[in-house]
Design an enzyme around this catalytic site. Structure first.
Site, mmCIF file in Angstrom:
data_model
loop_
_atom_site.group_PDB
_atom_site.id
_atom_site.type_symbol
_atom_site.label_atom_id
_atom_site.label_comp_id
_atom_site.label_asym_id
_atom_site.label_seq_id
_atom_site.Cartn_x
_atom_site.Cartn_y
_atom_site.Cartn_z
ATOM 1 N N ASP A 26 7.471 3.478 3.145
ATOM 2 C CA ASP A 26 8.303 2.297 3.398
ATOM 3 C C ASP A 26 7.974 1.167 2.428
ATOM 4 O O ASP A 26 8.861 0.373 2.076
ATOM 5 C CB ASP A 26 8.205 1.845 4.865
ATOM 6 C CG ASP A 26 6.784 1.669 5.360
ATOM 7 O OD1 ASP A 26 5.864 2.297 4.818
ATOM 8 O OD2 ASP A 26 6.590 0.876 6.300
ATOM 9 N N ASP A 27 6.735 1.095 1.932
ATOM 10 C CA ASP A 27 6.407 0.128 0.875
ATOM 11 C C ASP A 27 7.241 0.414 -0.376
ATOM 12 O O ASP A 27 7.682 -0.516 -1.060
ATOM 13 C CB ASP A 27 4.922 0.231 0.493
ATOM 14 C CG ASP A 27 3.991 -0.029 1.663
ATOM 15 O OD1 ASP A 27 3.529 -1.162 1.827
ATOM 16 O OD2 ASP A 27 3.749 0.926 2.427
ATOM 17 N N ASP A 35 0.847 -1.200 0.000
ATOM 18 C CA ASP A 35 0.000 0.000 0.000
ATOM 19 C C ASP A 35 0.883 1.251 0.000
ATOM 20 O O ASP A 35 0.852 2.030 0.940
ATOM 21 C CB ASP A 35 -0.959 -0.009 1.214
ATOM 22 C CG ASP A 35 -0.245 0.006 2.562
ATOM 23 O OD1 ASP A 35 0.935 -0.415 2.621
ATOM 24 O OD2 ASP A 35 -0.847 0.446 3.558
ATOM 25 N N GLU A 55 -0.896 -2.686 15.828
ATOM 26 C CA GLU A 55 -0.164 -2.140 14.677
ATOM 27 C C GLU A 55 -1.157 -1.893 13.543
ATOM 28 O O GLU A 55 -2.096 -2.666 13.354
ATOM 29 C CB GLU A 55 0.940 -3.143 14.293
ATOM 30 C CG GLU A 55 1.839 -2.699 13.148
ATOM 31 C CD GLU A 55 1.230 -2.959 11.782
ATOM 32 O OE1 GLU A 55 1.510 -2.173 10.851
ATOM 33 O OE2 GLU A 55 0.445 -3.924 11.660
ATOM 34 N N PHE A 56 -0.880 -0.877 12.741
ATOM 35 C CA PHE A 56 -1.804 -0.409 11.693
ATOM 36 C C PHE A 56 -2.274 -1.514 10.740
ATOM 37 O O PHE A 56 -3.482 -1.689 10.540
ATOM 38 C CB PHE A 56 -1.120 0.723 10.906
ATOM 39 C CG PHE A 56 -1.961 1.314 9.809
ATOM 40 C CD1 PHE A 56 -2.931 2.269 10.078
ATOM 41 C CD2 PHE A 56 -1.766 0.923 8.486
ATOM 42 C CE1 PHE A 56 -3.697 2.820 9.064
ATOM 43 C CE2 PHE A 56 -2.533 1.467 7.464
ATOM 44 C CZ PHE A 56 -3.499 2.421 7.755
ATOM 45 N N ASN A 57 -1.342 -2.243 10.092
ATOM 46 C CA ASN A 57 -1.735 -3.203 9.048
ATOM 47 C C ASN A 57 -2.691 -4.271 9.576
ATOM 48 O O ASN A 57 -3.525 -4.782 8.832
ATOM 49 C CB ASN A 57 -0.503 -3.909 8.454
ATOM 50 C CG ASN A 57 0.374 -2.969 7.654
ATOM 51 O OD1 ASN A 57 -0.022 -1.859 7.327
ATOM 52 N ND2 ASN A 57 1.582 -3.420 7.349
ATOM 53 N N THR A 116 2.791 -6.192 2.807
ATOM 54 C CA THR A 116 3.285 -5.073 3.617
ATOM 55 C C THR A 116 2.171 -4.050 3.869
ATOM 56 O O THR A 116 2.435 -2.877 4.111
ATOM 57 C CB THR A 116 4.502 -4.384 2.952
ATOM 58 O OG1 THR A 116 4.101 -3.879 1.669
ATOM 59 C CG2 THR A 116 5.664 -5.356 2.774
ATOM 60 N N HIS A 142 9.607 0.329 8.034
ATOM 61 C CA HIS A 142 9.100 -1.012 8.357
ATOM 62 C C HIS A 142 9.208 -2.041 7.228
ATOM 63 O O HIS A 142 9.749 -3.136 7.418
ATOM 64 C CB HIS A 142 7.615 -0.914 8.729
ATOM 65 C CG HIS A 142 7.284 0.088 9.781
ATOM 66 N ND1 HIS A 142 7.363 -0.196 11.118
ATOM 67 C CD2 HIS A 142 6.877 1.386 9.699
ATOM 68 C CE1 HIS A 142 7.006 0.869 11.816
ATOM 69 N NE2 HIS A 142 6.707 1.845 10.980
ATOM 70 N N ASP A 143 8.578 -1.737 6.092
ATOM 71 C CA ASP A 143 8.277 -2.785 5.112
ATOM 72 C C ASP A 143 9.491 -3.483 4.498
ATOM 73 O O ASP A 143 9.427 -4.699 4.261
ATOM 74 C CB ASP A 143 7.358 -2.224 4.017
ATOM 75 C CG ASP A 143 5.997 -1.845 4.578
ATOM 76 O OD1 ASP A 143 5.587 -2.417 5.604
ATOM 77 O OD2 ASP A 143 5.339 -0.971 3.984
ATOM 78 N N ASN A 200 -2.455 2.800 3.577
ATOM 79 C CA ASN A 200 -1.845 4.097 3.839
ATOM 80 C C ASN A 200 -2.644 5.216 3.189
ATOM 81 O O ASN A 200 -2.719 6.327 3.726
ATOM 82 C CB ASN A 200 -0.396 4.106 3.356
ATOM 83 C CG ASN A 200 0.494 3.294 4.278
ATOM 84 O OD1 ASN A 200 0.268 3.259 5.492
ATOM 85 N ND2 ASN A 200 1.492 2.627 3.723
ATOM 86 N N ASN A 220 1.298 0.874 17.110
ATOM 87 C CA ASN A 220 1.509 2.224 16.582
ATOM 88 C C ASN A 220 0.190 2.883 16.163
ATOM 89 O O ASN A 220 0.163 4.065 15.852
ATOM 90 C CB ASN A 220 2.531 2.236 15.432
ATOM 91 C CG ASN A 220 2.056 1.456 14.210
ATOM 92 O OD1 ASN A 220 0.974 0.880 14.196
ATOM 93 N ND2 ASN A 220 2.886 1.448 13.176
HETATM 94 C C1 PIR Z 1 3.389 3.225 9.066
HETATM 95 C C2 PIR Z 1 2.234 2.669 8.491
HETATM 96 C C3 PIR Z 1 1.011 3.032 9.001
HETATM 97 C C4 PIR Z 1 0.911 3.890 10.076
HETATM 98 C C5 PIR Z 1 2.075 4.403 10.668
HETATM 99 N N1 PIR Z 1 1.987 5.206 11.761
HETATM 100 C C6 PIR Z 1 3.316 4.067 10.136
HETATM 101 C C7 PIR Z 1 2.261 1.617 7.414
HETATM 102 C C8 PIR Z 1 3.590 1.187 6.809
HETATM 103 O O1 PIR Z 1 3.545 1.211 5.402
HETATM 104 C C9 PIR Z 1 3.825 -0.229 7.307
HETATM 105 O O2 PIR Z 1 3.463 -1.209 6.362
HETATM 106 C C10 PIR Z 1 2.911 -0.412 8.472
HETATM 107 N N2 PIR Z 1 1.745 0.383 8.046
HETATM 108 C C11 PIR Z 1 3.486 -0.010 9.816
HETATM 109 O O3 PIR Z 1 2.502 0.041 10.783
HETATM 110 CA CA CA Z 2 2.832 -0.681 4.164
#
Ligand code: PIR
Ligand code: CA
Length: 315
Positions: A14-15, A10, A165-167, A125, A240-241, A39, A159
């Site tokens: 970082d993707d 997405d 975590e978001f994903n 990712t 991250h990704d 995202n 996060n």
């Molecule tokens: C990064 C992401 C989403 C929210 C934040 N705060 C930071 C996205 C990144 O692309 C990664 O895949 C994942 N989601 C980290 O949570």
């Molecule tokens: Ca991502």
């Protein structure tokens, strides 16, 4: 031996780096790229994926648009981190390759069914919606993929909420489906990716490569660093990704531990929390593992090596 991967993403700052790492690595054969809302909206992240393909010089790889919303929950995006376009910072070129006409779910199924069993690694990712839909539509893919190496979740903390975590939290039902399939699965979560910080020496090394793609990464990181400072108080942004891709390239860069994994679907304060049972050694037949840390220097060396190999693609 190269590993054939499908990157389900997405983009997302970082993707984009994950796509560049996969494309530039000698150890990886990028066989398809699929997109998922997250995202930003599906239209925006799909266009971003095609723009990144142009910058990286990726041709001859099918790109397909996927899910526009989660299975059950309402759509939530990470505009606060990735901006209005989903890839704010650099000027994005018009895409130069067409989208594959198939839905991402069908491209994922076709690639896995057309290749020898045990040869395709899935690298999600973003939210796990496409992956969950694919394995429900064609359950035989579960026994055919080599492994699933996903960025998402966390053993400790989150996060997007205190625990999540978001994903994972944006489509926890999809994550639950994916975590409980029979395929081998590695969860590369925040415990590992919060160590993948783009520090000043890292940014200097990327800048020194001095190519279109390296300057693009520099511009992405400028925006990402500021967004992460404002939103979460980080001194340097965690990228991250590409850690999931790095694990596929060289598993010794990531510390992993086998553990049963599940996803919280009913918690009132913990929705989307990933739960790893680390109380004792994993039981016989456990197919899931969790990343707990990385070798920062060797991780970033993979990224800079990939950018060197990509060089200056033709416009
Ligand atoms: C990064 C992401 C989403 C929210 C934040 N705060 C930071 C996205 C990144 O692309 C990664 O895949 C994942 N989601 C980290 O949570
Ligand atoms: Ca991502």
């Amino acid at each position: 031996m190269t590993t054939r991967i499908i990157l389900d993403c997405d983009p997302g700052h970082d993707d984009a780096v994950a796509m560049l790492l996969a494309h530039g690595s000698a150890e990886i054969d990028l066989v398809a790229v699929t997109t998922v809302y997250g995202n930003q909206t599906i239209d925006k992240v799909t266009r971003n994926a095609l723009s990144v393909a142009r910058i990286a010089g990726i041709t001859g790889v099918p790109f397909a648009r996927g899910a526009h919303r989660p299975l059950v929950r309402t759509l939530e995006t990470a505009e606060s981190i990735h901006g209005e376009s989903g890839l704010d910072g650099p000027t994005l070129p018009e895409p130069s390759i067409p989208l594959d006409p198939r839905h991402a779910v069908d491209l994922i199924i076709d690639v896995i069914m057309e290749n020898e069993p045990g040869t395709i690694t899935l690298v999600p990712t973003g939210a796990l919606t496409n992956i969950a839909m694919a394995v429900r539509k064609e359950p035989r893919i579960a026994g055919r993929v080599r492994e699933v190496v996903l960025m998402g979740g966390a053993v400790h903390g989150g996060n997007w909420s205190a625990t999540s975590e978001f994903n994972i939290v944006i489509d926890p039902e999809a994550a639950h489906i994916v975590f409980h399939e029979s395929w081998p699965l590695t969860m590369v979560g925040l415990d590992a990716t919060h160590q993948a910080l783009a520090t000043p020496p890292v940014l200097a090394a990327i800048e020194a490569i001095d190519t279109g793609p390296s300057r693009f990464v520099g511009e992405l990181m400028d925006f990402f660093a500021n967004a992460y400072k404002d939103a979460q108080g980080f001194d340097y942004p965690p990228v991250h990704d590409p850690v999931a891709v790095a694990y596929v390239i060289d598993p010794s860069i990531v510390t992993v531990r086998k553990a049963p994994l599940t996803v919280e679907l009913t918690g009132t304060a913990t929705l989307g929390m990933t739960v790893a049972d680390l109380r004792s050694e994993a039981p016989e037949g456990c197919t899931t593992q969790v990343a707990l840390g990385i070798d920062h220097g060797r991780f970033w060396a993979l990224v800079t090596d990939a950018l060197e190999r990509i060089g200056e693609p033709e416009a």
